[in-house]
Design an enzyme around this catalytic site. Sequence first.
Site, PDB file in Angstrom:
ATOM      1  N   ASP A   1       0.104  11.568   3.332  1.00  0.00           N
ATOM      2  CA  ASP A   1      -1.177  12.016   2.786  1.00  0.00           C
ATOM      3  C   ASP A   1      -1.772  13.128   3.647  1.00  0.00           C
ATOM      4  O   ASP A   1      -1.893  12.994   4.875  1.00  0.00           O
ATOM      5  CB  ASP A   1      -2.159  10.847   2.710  1.00  0.00           C
ATOM      6  CG  ASP A   1      -1.727   9.798   1.696  1.00  0.00           C
ATOM      7  OD1 ASP A   1      -2.596   9.130   1.130  1.00  0.00           O
ATOM      8  OD2 ASP A   1      -0.512   9.645   1.464  1.00  0.00           O
TER       9      ASP A   1
ATOM     10  N   ASP B   1       4.066  12.207   8.295  1.00  0.00           N
ATOM     11  CA  ASP B   1       3.009  11.537   7.559  1.00  0.00           C
ATOM     12  C   ASP B   1       3.069  12.060   6.120  1.00  0.00           C
ATOM     13  O   ASP B   1       3.654  13.122   5.861  1.00  0.00           O
ATOM     14  CB  ASP B   1       1.668  11.879   8.215  1.00  0.00           C
ATOM     15  CG  ASP B   1       0.488  11.352   7.437  1.00  0.00           C
ATOM     16  OD1 ASP B   1       0.503  10.174   7.056  1.00  0.00           O
ATOM     17  OD2 ASP B   1      -0.444  12.133   7.199  1.00  0.00           O
TER      18      ASP B   1
END
Length: 343
Positions: A130, A128
């Site tokens: 963020d 991922d």
Amino acid sequence: MDANSPTSQYASLAAHCASAFALPVARALPEQPAAVTAPWCLTVLAADIETAQLEQLAAFVSADQWRPVALDILAARADCKVVRIQLEGDIAFAAARLALLELGQSLGVELVLQAGETQRAPKLACFDMDSTLIQAEVIDELAKIAGVGDQVAEITLSAMRGELDFQQSFRKRMGLLKGFTEASLAEIAPRIPIMPGAQRLLLALRALGCKSAILSGGFTYFANYLRDNHLAVDFVHANQLEFDGGALTGNVIDPIVDGARKALLLQEIAKALDLSLDQVIAVGDGANDLPMLSLGALGIAFHAKPKVRAEAPQAIDGFGLDAALYLFGLNDRAIAALLDERT
């Protein structure tokens, strides 16, 4: 001898381990840890580890009829201690993971359980972006600058309450960003802080021959910036921003990268590289990362919310991203050699 010297730190931790587990411990940090031969590995991470903590852990292990058969110290620095315990026994992973999560919280340490065969370098690592590779949620930062931070935050809360799914909330939030200029995005990108340990982890993975991918519900604009300027990333899959006249239109370009699509992309990349899922790991912090965290050899929740920590196979909370290297069968000397760092 200086109590904070690496030699003293190691000797102290070795004494704690020997006292608690009655297993042989190397007198100094070796070039490489011992080979993993047991079906399970339990890794203990903490800023410091005392005998009392290890004794309580040993009692817990004994009560569940798990048998420690080998112990390695992987790190013994002033700010980071890592101990790996190889275990034999009939371990029901799901229940054991939750019990160890609770025990770790009570002891003030992190306890990471994994199958012994996963203590190796992966061939593909999916991340991922963020709040995982970077210390920000980009859409929230853009909303604040655009003056719609409160409205976007309310939509996010609505999604967290289950009133909207990720795709619905994403479309609503993007609509509020209509008119945000590409020039402003170009100013923001260099200011987004990289997560501690991210660069080191990705460089180490590349040195190990592992491919890496960003699978993000954020934006390709920022993921590509990270790949081109900061992070050793091979593949990028995120949401595309639509511009008209140098400004965001507020529309969404399909397909949206949500949790289900992250899991699909992980499988597609693995297939394209001719890899089985047991050669893949995933790292993320949010609920929409859980589908991909459940697929590979390791699924690491990083600095995640309690719900995500409780559901993810593994979790790291108090350290940088490079702490994941200890779950690949590496110690500090092996990591330093891999990165050509001075020890």
